[in-house]
Design a protein around this motif. Structure first.
Motif, PDB file in Angstrom:
ATOM      1  N   ASP A 196       0.826  -1.200   0.000  1.00 33.29           N
ATOM      2  CA  ASP A 196       0.000   0.000   0.000  1.00 33.29           C
ATOM      3  C   ASP A 196       0.866   1.258   0.000  1.00 33.29           C
ATOM      4  OD1 ASP A 196      -2.199  -1.651   0.079  1.00 33.29           O
ATOM      5  OD2 ASP A 196      -2.428  -1.527   2.263  1.00 33.29           O
ATOM      6  N   VAL A 197       1.992   1.181   0.702  1.00 36.29           N
ATOM      7  CA  VAL A 197       2.904   2.326   0.728  1.00 36.29           C
ATOM      8  C   VAL A 197       3.458   2.602  -0.661  1.00 36.29           C
ATOM      9  CG1 VAL A 197       5.066   3.217   1.676  1.00 36.29           C
ATOM     10  CG2 VAL A 197       3.503   1.923   3.141  1.00 36.29           C
ATOM     11  N   LEU A 198       3.894   1.552  -1.350  1.00 36.49           N
ATOM     12  CA  LEU A 198       4.414   1.722  -2.701  1.00 36.49           C
ATOM     13  C   LEU A 198       3.338   2.245  -3.645  1.00 36.49           C
ATOM     14  CD1 LEU A 198       6.681  -1.426  -3.190  1.00 36.49           C
ATOM     15  CD2 LEU A 198       7.400   0.959  -3.100  1.00 36.49           C
ATOM     16  N   PHE A 199       2.134   1.727  -3.503  1.00 30.69           N
ATOM     17  CA  PHE A 199       1.046   2.201  -4.373  1.00 30.69           C
ATOM     18  C   PHE A 199       0.738   3.667  -4.087  1.00 30.69           C
ATOM     19  CE2 PHE A 199      -3.450   2.990  -5.214  1.00 30.69           C
ATOM     20  CZ  PHE A 199      -3.505   2.672  -6.568  1.00 30.69           C
ATOM     21  N   PHE A 200       0.818   4.076  -2.829  1.00 39.54           N
ATOM     22  CA  PHE A 200       0.576   5.483  -2.509  1.00 39.54           C
ATOM     23  C   PHE A 200       1.610   6.372  -3.185  1.00 39.54           C
ATOM     24  CE2 PHE A 200       1.779   9.096   0.184  1.00 39.54           C
ATOM     25  CZ  PHE A 200       0.613   9.833   0.116  1.00 39.54           C
ATOM     26  N   PHE A 201       2.866   5.945  -3.166  1.00 42.46           N
ATOM     27  CA  PHE A 201       3.908   6.744  -3.807  1.00 42.46           C
ATOM     28  C   PHE A 201       3.616   6.932  -5.290  1.00 42.46           C
ATOM     29  CE2 PHE A 201       6.785   5.807  -0.173  1.00 42.46           C
ATOM     30  CZ  PHE A 201       7.198   7.104   0.071  1.00 42.46           C
ATOM     31  N   ILE A 202       3.340   5.841  -5.980  1.00 39.65           N
ATOM     32  CA  ILE A 202       3.156   5.929  -7.422  1.00 39.65           C
ATOM     33  C   ILE A 202       1.807   6.537  -7.784  1.00 39.65           C
ATOM     34  CG2 ILE A 202       2.068   3.720  -7.923  1.00 39.65           C
ATOM     35  CD1 ILE A 202       5.050   5.296  -9.779  1.00 39.65           C
ATOM     36  N   SER A 203       0.829   6.471  -6.880  1.00 40.15           N
ATOM     37  CA  SER A 203      -0.493   7.039  -7.187  1.00 40.15           C
ATOM     38  C   SER A 203      -0.445   8.554  -7.275  1.00 40.15           C
ATOM     39  CB  SER A 203      -1.511   6.611  -6.121  1.00 40.15           C
ATOM     40  OG  SER A 203      -1.180   7.170  -4.852  1.00 40.15           O
ATOM     41  N   THR A 204       0.561   9.176  -6.649  1.00 44.25           N
ATOM     42  CA  THR A 204       0.677  10.631  -6.757  1.00 44.25           C
ATOM     43  C   THR A 204       1.007  11.077  -8.172  1.00 44.25           C
ATOM     44  OG1 THR A 204       3.013  10.530  -6.106  1.00 44.25           O
ATOM     45  CG2 THR A 204       1.386  10.821  -4.360  1.00 44.25           C
ATOM     46  N   ARG A 205       1.458  10.141  -9.021  1.00 48.30           N
ATOM     47  CA  ARG A 205       1.754  10.470 -10.408  1.00 48.30           C
ATOM     48  C   ARG A 205       0.520  10.313 -11.308  1.00 48.30           C
ATOM     49  NH1 ARG A 205       6.112  13.083 -11.988  1.00 48.30           N
ATOM     50  NH2 ARG A 205       6.129  11.885 -13.933  1.00 48.30           N
ATOM     51  N   PHE A 206      -0.569   9.743 -10.754  1.00 50.31           N
ATOM     52  CA  PHE A 206      -1.754   9.513 -11.568  1.00 50.31           C
ATOM     53  C   PHE A 206      -2.529  10.803 -11.829  1.00 50.31           C
ATOM     54  CE2 PHE A 206      -2.167   4.929  -9.735  1.00 50.31           C
ATOM     55  CZ  PHE A 206      -1.023   4.577 -10.437  1.00 50.31           C
ATOM     56  N   LEU A 207      -2.465  11.748 -10.897  1.00 50.50           N
ATOM     57  CA  LEU A 207      -3.255  12.976 -11.016  1.00 50.50           C
ATOM     58  C   LEU A 207      -2.667  13.866 -12.105  1.00 50.50           C
ATOM     59  CD1 LEU A 207      -5.543  14.747  -9.794  1.00 50.50           C
ATOM     60  CD2 LEU A 207      -3.788  15.778  -8.333  1.00 50.50           C
ATOM     61  N   PRO A 208      -3.457  14.316 -13.065  1.00 54.58           N
ATOM     62  CA  PRO A 208      -2.941  15.239 -14.084  1.00 54.58           C
ATOM     63  C   PRO A 208      -2.433  16.531 -13.451  1.00 54.58           C
ATOM     64  CG  PRO A 208      -5.080  14.353 -14.720  1.00 54.58           C
ATOM     65  CD  PRO A 208      -4.858  13.948 -13.290  1.00 54.58           C
ATOM     66  N   ILE A 209      -1.354  17.045 -13.998  1.00 56.06           N
ATOM     67  CA  ILE A 209      -0.760  18.256 -13.433  1.00 56.06           C
ATOM     68  C   ILE A 209      -1.736  19.425 -13.478  1.00 56.06           C
ATOM     69  CG2 ILE A 209       1.123  19.906 -13.689  1.00 56.06           C
ATOM     70  CD1 ILE A 209       2.837  17.715 -14.809  1.00 56.06           C
ATOM     71  N   VAL A 210      -2.488  19.523 -14.568  1.00 52.43           N
ATOM     72  CA  VAL A 210      -3.410  20.649 -14.701  1.00 52.43           C
ATOM     73  C   VAL A 210      -4.507  20.593 -13.643  1.00 52.43           C
ATOM     74  CG1 VAL A 210      -4.927  19.480 -16.353  1.00 52.43           C
ATOM     75  CG2 VAL A 210      -4.711  21.980 -16.405  1.00 52.43           C
ATOM     76  N   GLY A 211      -4.815  19.398 -13.136  1.00 51.48           N
ATOM     77  CA  GLY A 211      -5.840  19.281 -12.113  1.00 51.48           C
ATOM     78  C   GLY A 211      -5.383  19.739 -10.744  1.00 51.48           C
ATOM     79  N   ALA A 212      -4.076  19.841 -10.531  1.00 51.60           N
ATOM     80  CA  ALA A 212      -3.554  20.235  -9.226  1.00 51.60           C
ATOM     81  C   ALA A 212      -2.916  21.616  -9.229  1.00 51.60           C
ATOM     82  CB  ALA A 212      -2.520  19.211  -8.753  1.00 51.60           C
ATOM     83  N   ILE A 213      -2.890  22.287 -10.375  1.00 50.77           N
ATOM     84  CA  ILE A 213      -2.147  23.540 -10.456  1.00 50.77           C
ATOM     85  C   ILE A 213      -2.800  24.660  -9.650  1.00 50.77           C
ATOM     86  CG2 ILE A 213      -3.301  24.305 -12.543  1.00 50.77           C
ATOM     87  CD1 ILE A 213       0.391  24.800 -11.515  1.00 50.77           C
ATOM     88  N   VAL A 214      -4.142  24.670  -9.532  1.00 52.34           N
ATOM     89  CA  VAL A 214      -4.805  25.757  -8.799  1.00 52.34           C
ATOM     90  C   VAL A 214      -4.446  25.725  -7.311  1.00 52.34           C
ATOM     91  CG1 VAL A 214      -7.019  26.733  -8.108  1.00 52.34           C
ATOM     92  CG2 VAL A 214      -6.657  25.999 -10.473  1.00 52.34           C
ATOM     93  N   PRO A 215      -4.623  24.596  -6.593  1.00 48.71           N
ATOM     94  CA  PRO A 215      -4.199  24.604  -5.185  1.00 48.71           C
ATOM     95  C   PRO A 215      -2.698  24.824  -5.020  1.00 48.71           C
ATOM     96  CG  PRO A 215      -4.829  22.392  -5.880  1.00 48.71           C
ATOM     97  CD  PRO A 215      -5.275  23.324  -6.952  1.00 48.71           C
ATOM     98  N   ILE A 216      -1.893  24.308  -5.934  1.00 47.47           N
ATOM     99  CA  ILE A 216      -0.445  24.542  -5.842  1.00 47.47           C
ATOM    100  C   ILE A 216      -0.145  26.028  -6.001  1.00 47.47           C
ATOM    101  CG2 ILE A 216       1.750  24.151  -7.037  1.00 47.47           C
ATOM    102  CD1 ILE A 216       0.834  21.322  -7.599  1.00 47.47           C
ATOM    103  N   TYR A 217      -0.829  26.679  -6.926  1.00 47.74           N
ATOM    104  CA  TYR A 217      -0.618  28.114  -7.130  1.00 47.74           C
ATOM    105  C   TYR A 217      -1.019  28.911  -5.883  1.00 47.74           C
ATOM    106  CZ  TYR A 217      -0.838  32.724  -9.310  1.00 47.74           C
ATOM    107  OH  TYR A 217      -0.646  34.055  -9.615  1.00 47.74           O
TER     108      TYR A 217
END
Length: 290
Positions: A121-142
């Motif tokens: 589960d730990v390994l899957f959590f690490f790699i799952s962070t790459r599943f989210l499209p960058i454009v979908g996270a840019i607003v909170p990151i900004y």
């Protein structure tokens, strides 16, 4: 005298390949490999020689293979303040890669040698962070970068590039640590080696090729990253990819100047790959055969 295969009904007669067919197969595979290699390399070669052309020679049809080389395009690039963008890219790439290795090595070592409960589960959590499209996270990151006063700074890119490359680094390094024989680590513990001594003196030298391969992949991803840089660092913290797209005008003749800028953008990554090529090839081969 007929063979058993010939006398038995319903059986296909066994034949051995002729020497001519075997020789043709041996020639076909290398030939196809060379054709594919030349096909992939030719655009890079054409970009390289175009950077030494005058703009008038770069736009001729059919293309000119014989021309008078010039360095005017490279002089024009450095006259447009290319150096600050190069420094920003190098700083963000090198520091983020060092941070990734400093964090990923102990994490991957723990997951490989002394895994915790539900380590899958730990390994899957690490790699799952790459599943989210960058454009979908840019607003909170900004918003976070704005509130932390990190907009238009290289520090924001270092943090983001570290988070971006961490999952891949953990997965790669864990596979390399699994290749280390447990007998070596057990012998070190019997001799009184501490956990730190075991990792630094025994394990890390054995997986150095894998670390080099991981570092090179992190360098490539960080150097080529464009979306975070253009959204969070449009002016002072701009990197080389942003400079290439914004400082080469598309009005008039621009092909030679664009080729020269692209060559300069590729040189650091090519040099890094050339320096680490021996360790990188060996590192990428680790874990391929059990």
């Amino acid at each position: 005298m007929s063979t058993v295969a010939e006398r038995a009904p319903g059986r296909v007669q066994e034949t051995t390949p002729s020497p001519g067919r075997f020789r043709a197969g041996r020639l076909l595979v290398p030939t196809l490999a060379w054709v594919a290699a030349i096909g992939f390399f030719f655009p890079v070669f054409w970009m390289f020689i175009t950077g030494f052309k005058h703009e008038a020679d770069a736009f001729t049809s059919p293309p000119k293979l014989v021309f008078s080389p010039t360095l005017d395009q490279y002089r024009a690039i450095f006259d447009r303040d290319f150096a600050p963008f190069l420094i920003n890219s190098a700083t963000a790439t090198v520091l983020s890669t060092l941070l990734v290795l400093a964090l990923a090595i102990p994490c991957a070592y723990g997951l490989a040698v002394k895994p915790v409960q539900k380590w899958r589960d730990v390994l899957f959590f690490f790699i799952s962070t790459r599943f989210l499209p960058i454009v979908g996270a840019i607003v909170p990151i900004y918003v976070i970068a704005r509130d932390a006063q990190l907009l238009d700074t290289v520090t924001a890119l270092i943090i983001l590039y570290t988070a971006m490359n961490m999952p891949i680094a953990v997965w790669m390094l864990r596979s390399f640590f699994l290749e280390v024989p447990t007998a070596i680590m057990e012998a070190a513990r019997i001799d009184g080696a501490t956990l730190r001594q075991e990792l630094v003196r025994i394990v890390l030298p054995l997986v150095a090729p894998g670390i080099a391969a991981t570092a090179l992949i992190c360098v490539i991803f960080a150097w080529n990253e464009f979306f975070y840089a253009v959204q969070l660092n449009p002016v002072k913290g701009s990197t080389v990819p942003i400079w290439v797209t914004t400082n080469i005008s598309t009005r008039g003749d621009f092909l030679a100047k664009l080729s020269a800028a692209s060559v300069l953008a590729c040189i650091p990554v090519v040099l890094a790959g050339w320096i680490a090529q021996k360790r990188m090839i060996r590192g990428l081969a680790m874990g391929a055969i059990k």
